[in-house]
Write an enzyme that holds these catalytic residues in place. Sequence first.
Site, PDB file in Angstrom:
ATOM      1  N   GLU A 135      13.660  43.191  45.155  1.00 33.94           N
ATOM      2  CA  GLU A 135      13.052  43.444  43.846  1.00 33.94           C
ATOM      3  C   GLU A 135      11.711  43.272  43.921  1.00 33.94           C
ATOM      4  OE1 GLU A 135      15.232  42.270  40.447  1.00 33.94           O
ATOM      5  OE2 GLU A 135      17.307  43.177  41.473  1.00 33.94           O
TER       6      GLU A 135
ATOM      7  N   GLU B  27      22.229  39.674  41.624  1.00 31.86           N
ATOM      8  CA  GLU B  27      20.541  39.214  41.644  1.00 31.86           C
ATOM      9  C   GLU B  27      20.625  37.680  41.833  1.00 31.86           C
ATOM     10  OE1 GLU B  27      18.002  40.713  38.586  1.00 31.86           O
ATOM     11  OE2 GLU B  27      16.263  39.700  39.785  1.00 31.86           O
TER      12      GLU B  27
ATOM     13  N   GLU C 142      18.937  46.301  32.754  1.00 34.87           N
ATOM     14  CA  GLU C 142      18.789  44.735  32.735  1.00 34.87           C
ATOM     15  C   GLU C 142      18.868  44.482  31.179  1.00 34.87           C
ATOM     16  OE1 GLU C 142      16.429  42.088  35.649  1.00 34.87           O
ATOM     17  OE2 GLU C 142      14.948  43.725  35.209  1.00 34.87           O
TER      18      GLU C 142
ATOM     19  N   ASP D 161      10.981  46.210  40.005  1.00 37.06           N
ATOM     20  CA  ASP D 161      11.446  45.523  39.074  1.00 37.06           C
ATOM     21  C   ASP D 161      10.687  46.002  37.651  1.00 37.06           C
ATOM     22  OD1 ASP D 161      12.887  43.766  37.669  1.00 37.06           O
ATOM     23  OD2 ASP D 161      12.494  42.062  39.107  1.00 37.06           O
TER      24      ASP D 161
ATOM     25  N   ASN E 248      14.143  38.767  44.477  1.00 42.83           N
ATOM     26  CA  ASN E 248      12.848  39.058  43.930  1.00 42.83           C
ATOM     27  C   ASN E 248      11.755  38.614  44.981  1.00 42.83           C
ATOM     28  OD1 ASN E 248      13.118  39.877  41.070  1.00 42.83           O
ATOM     29  ND2 ASN E 248      14.585  38.011  41.174  1.00 42.83           N
TER      30      ASN E 248
HETATM   31  P1  C2E Z   1      13.766  39.295  36.663  1.00 41.42           P
HETATM   32  O1  C2E Z   1      13.916  39.654  38.158  1.00 41.42           O
HETATM   33  O2  C2E Z   1      13.598  40.777  35.852  1.00 41.42           O
HETATM   34  O3  C2E Z   1      15.283  38.890  36.352  1.00 41.42           O
HETATM   35  C1  C2E Z   1      16.013  39.205  35.058  1.00 41.42           C
HETATM   36  C2  C2E Z   1      15.698  37.992  34.177  1.00 41.42           C
HETATM   37  O4  C2E Z   1      16.378  38.423  32.995  1.00 41.42           O
HETATM   38  C3  C2E Z   1      16.380  36.583  34.448  1.00 41.42           C
HETATM   39  O5  C2E Z   1      15.898  35.524  33.852  1.00 41.42           O
HETATM   40  C4  C2E Z   1      17.838  36.685  33.865  1.00 41.42           C
HETATM   41  O6  C2E Z   1      18.296  35.577  33.658  1.00 41.42           O
HETATM   42  C5  C2E Z   1      17.169  37.601  32.362  1.00 41.42           C
HETATM   43  N1  C2E Z   1      18.619  38.202  31.879  1.00 41.42           N
HETATM   44  C6  C2E Z   1      19.540  39.006  32.448  1.00 41.42           C
HETATM   45  N2  C2E Z   1      20.369  39.437  31.501  1.00 41.42           N
HETATM   46  C7  C2E Z   1      19.782  39.355  30.391  1.00 41.42           C
HETATM   47  C8  C2E Z   1      20.077  39.360  29.129  1.00 41.42           C
HETATM   48  O7  C2E Z   1      21.288  40.150  28.754  1.00 41.42           O
HETATM   49  N3  C2E Z   1      19.664  38.864  28.089  1.00 41.42           N
HETATM   50  C9  C2E Z   1      18.292  38.236  28.114  1.00 41.42           C
HETATM   51  N4  C2E Z   1      17.810  37.517  27.053  1.00 41.42           N
HETATM   52  N5  C2E Z   1      17.965  37.661  29.659  1.00 41.42           N
HETATM   53  C10 C2E Z   1      18.796  38.343  30.457  1.00 41.42           C
HETATM   54  P2  C2E Z   1      15.233  34.453  34.964  1.00 41.42           P
HETATM   55  O8  C2E Z   1      16.367  33.754  35.642  1.00 41.42           O
HETATM   56  O9  C2E Z   1      14.691  33.298  33.815  1.00 41.42           O
HETATM   57  O10 C2E Z   1      14.030  35.041  35.554  1.00 41.42           O
HETATM   58  C11 C2E Z   1      13.037  35.680  34.950  1.00 41.42           C
HETATM   59  C12 C2E Z   1      12.097  36.209  35.978  1.00 41.42           C
HETATM   60  O11 C2E Z   1      11.579  35.229  36.808  1.00 41.42           O
HETATM   61  C13 C2E Z   1      12.627  37.155  36.889  1.00 41.42           C
HETATM   62  O12 C2E Z   1      12.788  38.508  36.228  1.00 41.42           O
HETATM   63  C14 C2E Z   1      11.732  37.409  37.995  1.00 41.42           C
HETATM   64  O13 C2E Z   1      10.671  38.015  37.574  1.00 41.42           O
HETATM   65  C15 C2E Z   1      11.338  35.979  38.023  1.00 41.42           C
HETATM   66  N6  C2E Z   1      12.099  35.043  39.108  1.00 41.42           N
HETATM   67  C16 C2E Z   1      13.345  34.911  38.960  1.00 41.42           C
HETATM   68  N7  C2E Z   1      13.901  34.299  40.375  1.00 41.42           N
HETATM   69  C17 C2E Z   1      12.948  34.462  41.160  1.00 41.42           C
HETATM   70  C18 C2E Z   1      12.603  34.183  42.648  1.00 41.42           C
HETATM   71  O14 C2E Z   1      13.604  33.891  43.347  1.00 41.42           O
HETATM   72  N8  C2E Z   1      11.420  34.565  43.124  1.00 41.42           N
HETATM   73  C19 C2E Z   1      10.541  35.265  42.495  1.00 41.42           C
HETATM   74  N9  C2E Z   1       9.295  35.614  43.098  1.00 41.42           N
HETATM   75  N10 C2E Z   1      10.787  35.500  41.164  1.00 41.42           N
HETATM   76  C20 C2E Z   1      11.767  35.188  40.499  1.00 41.42           C
HETATM   77 MG    MG Z   2      13.575  42.585  35.798  1.00 41.11          MG
HETATM   78 MG    MG Z   3      14.523  40.974  39.272  1.00 38.55          MG
END
Ligand code: C2E
Ligand code: MG
Ligand code: MG
Length: 414
Positions: A277, A186, A364, A307, A245
């Site tokens: 997603e 991802e 996740e 998602d 995403n």
């Molecule tokens: P998401 O798409 O549900 O992504 C999963 C989030 O959970 C990611 O945080 C990831 O680092 C985190 N994560 C994965 N495994 C674990 C784990 O085992 N424990 C914990 N504590 N966290 C875990 P991230 O990278 O901070 O992203 C947060 C949200 O921001 C994403 O949730 C998504 O909704 C949004 N996002 C991230 N990148 C993009 C992007 O390129 N475009 C858009 N529109 N939204 C994004």
């Molecule tokens: Mg998610």
């Molecule tokens: Mg996602």
Amino acid sequence: MRLLNVLVLEDNSFELMVLHKMLNAIQVFNVLTADSVEVAQQALANRGGVDIAICDLQMDGPDGLDMIRFLAKYRLARALIILSGTDQSILDGAAHFARSQGILLLGSLRKPMSPDALCQLLETYQDLVARGVQSVPLKQASQQFSLEELHQLAPGQRIGDTGTFAQWVAYYQPKVSFEGRLAGVEALVRWQHPIHGLMSPGQFLDAVDSAGLIEPLTWRMLDLALTLSSRVLRERGECLPVSVNIPPSMIERDDFARQILALLVRFGLPANVLTLEIVESPLLQAKTAHLEGLLRLRMQGCHLSIDDFGTGASNIQRLLQLPFSELKIPAEFVRGIGDDGRKSSVVAGALIMAQKMALSVVVEGVETARDYRALQALGEPTIQGYFIARPMSEVDLLCWIEERTKFGGIVRVV
Ligand code: C2E
Ligand code: MG
Ligand code: MG
């Protein structure tokens, strides 16, 4: 275990003594014991915090819940084990109560606690510490930067100016099937900001959205992810599936599907390498026009993922309206699943529903071996989480793949 500091709060003096001896038998000697909440609070105030607090729930006067609130408020224990002879539903509720206050819960166990179960939880703690996992809930708002702060770039430069888009970089988090195969990655955006350093989406995404820049950010992420996939195809001769995403506002655009398909053609990649997603928003209207676009993407082979299923507007109604092929179960339902009967029922139900609807499932936020094993017992979804790997830069990901897939494409999980 020798160096662990543990507090045991148990009002039954016999059980307190047994637990103390159990800890000593597994080489934990720094043990504070308390037979009431007042004594426990006083001991922590005098001696400072501990690594792990083991708390009984039911007590006369202030009880285990008071202790949990105290631990959360003053941050006096790095992790918690809940112990009780009560109903499983109360144990599950207490576990939720602790987690909702940001406490890292190692487990909630029915009495009498076995030495093996205790030892396993202490090992979980050491494993988590080694992996650098903190007791911060997944989507807790990290420090949000205002648009003004984000605009502090080079003199005279503002977000959206040519050159600033390059500061949006992709980190990649692997997804692994239960047989240990790399199922894809991802793409998660990070901002390499010249003033604020490497920022995570929680710190800037809302501001970028309100500045009207979420679309350029998404196209950049699509571009980076497909560049990576085609690089892997060139260098290793196999496609790397990538998930990106997509904000719901973008799929409402008439030309969205056509633009995605044109992008895939430009990269010379089959459509089935790409998963979109979508985190649903209540504002998204399931209009015929964008249903047509999404269907066309599916017919060409793209995958469409819902998602954070089960939260907000990512609900069953939406699942029935749009042509999803994948369901992503969020970390909230998974963290601590090994000790929480209600969570495992929710996830088991979602797995059965997905199977009947021929949807693939990605779970996740899997952080511990315990949660991983609990999921294995429920079915065999694809896993994403710190237990497998944290999000990482492209360079680190390529090393990770190289390292883990030496043996016929199999990623070693445990
Ligand atoms: P998401 O798409 O549900 O992504 C999963 C989030 O959970 C990611 O945080 C990831 O680092 C985190 N994560 C994965 N495994 C674990 C784990 O085992 N424990 C914990 N504590 N966290 C875990 P991230 O990278 O901070 O992203 C947060 C949200 O921001 C994403 O949730 C998504 O909704 C949004 N996002 C991230 N990148 C993009 C992007 O390129 N475009 C858009 N529109 N939204 C994004
Ligand atoms: Mg998610
Ligand atoms: Mg996602």
